[in-house]
Design a protein around this motif. Structure first.
Motif: not given
Length: 282
Positions: A1-9, A26-28, A33-37, A230-235
């Motif tokens: 999962m990744h972030l989508d950009p805010i649409a122009h305008n 993901p959780e826990g 593990e997903a963040t480390a990868r 949530d700091k872990r989700v942010r990262d």
């Protein structure tokens, strides 16, 4: 999962609920593990960015006090090699800086080709703090949106990709983090009474951030809204989004401008030569 950009305008709104972790993250242990990868891949791609030399990248981190800008730099960009990393923080302008246009001090910190630059706060302070605190007239800060867009378009035309992350923290979570800074002696150095003044202007800052994200998320330099309670989700979300952006540059290691076989033979024939490595099955 990744972030989508805010649409122009797009018309951006920033309710507190958008600061909470989104569905599908993901959780826990799976999240760790997903963040480390993702961070391992970011480190590899940043090294390739430096070796390639054709591109650069600027990452802008904006957010309210205690939204996690410093923590993001430690966690996410700690995976990068210092050799090709440039980090700049922007505080109150100095007397010299105030004697120039508002982008003067910023342009000096823009990373060059092959570098990954990170801004802890940025030129957006001049349509946020300057606006909310009334440091310049309205006609001045309103003109800055177009000036910022032109500035960022110039960077991308020169080969510097621009990614901007707004770390969105809820009012309740910000209050908890500020209280933690006051209650824990080793964190009091991070507290500034002025943070409470800005907290009192919460609605004014919300409106200023909404306008900045609405007016300045462009195809050249998109904004990404990061749920940061949530700091872990942010990262995780920033690491995944950064990984995708670096991968999209089609980075490659340059071909050597010397004869590899000749240099290898010379090394093996010289005094104190290393042993031939054992054949490794493919």
């Amino acid at each position: 999962m990744h972030l989508d950009p805010i649409a122009h305008n797009a018309r951006v709104r920033l309710p507190d609920k958008l600061a909470h972790p989104p569905r599908g993250v993901p959780e826990g242990l799976e999240l760790e593990e997903a963040t480390a990868r993702a961070l391992d891949r970011v480190g590899d791609l940043q090294q390739r960015l430096y070796a390639d030399g054709r591109y650069g990248m600027l990452v802008v981190l904006q957010g309210r006090d205690a939204s996690g800008k410093d923590g993001t730099i430690r966690k996410v960009f700690g995976a990068c090699s210092p050799l090709g990393l440039h980090i700049a923080a922007f505080g109150v302008p100095s007397t010299i800086e105030r004697g120039h246009d508002f982008l003067w001090r910023v342009h000096q910190q823009v990373p060059g080709l092959r570098y990954l630059g990170v801004f802890n706060r940025s030129h957006y302070e001049d349509v946020l703090v300057a606006r909310v605190r009334g440091l310049v007239p309205k006609k001045v800060w309103k003109a800055r949106y177009d000036q910022i867009n032109a500035f960022e378009a110039t960077l991308t035309a020169a080969g510097i990709s621009v990614l901007k992350f707004f770390l969105h923290v809820s009012r309740e979570e910000q209050g908890r983090r500020l209280l933690e800074r006051l209650d824990e002696p080793e964190k009091r150095w991070k507290f500034d009474p002025g943070d409470l003044d800005d907290r009192d202007r919460w609605d004014d800052y919300t409106e200023a951030y909404e306008d900045a994200l609405s007016r300045c998320s462009t195809p050249d330099a998109p904004w990404f809204l990061v749920p940061a309670d949530d700091k872990r989700v942010r990262d995780y979300l920033i690491a995944r989004t950064l990984q995708r952006a670096l991968k999209g540059l089609d980075l490659r290691y340059p071909e050597p401008d010397y004869d590899v076989a000749e240099c290898r033979a010379r090394l093996l024939a010289g005094k104190g030569a290393p042993p031939e490595p054992a054949d490794v099955a493919p």
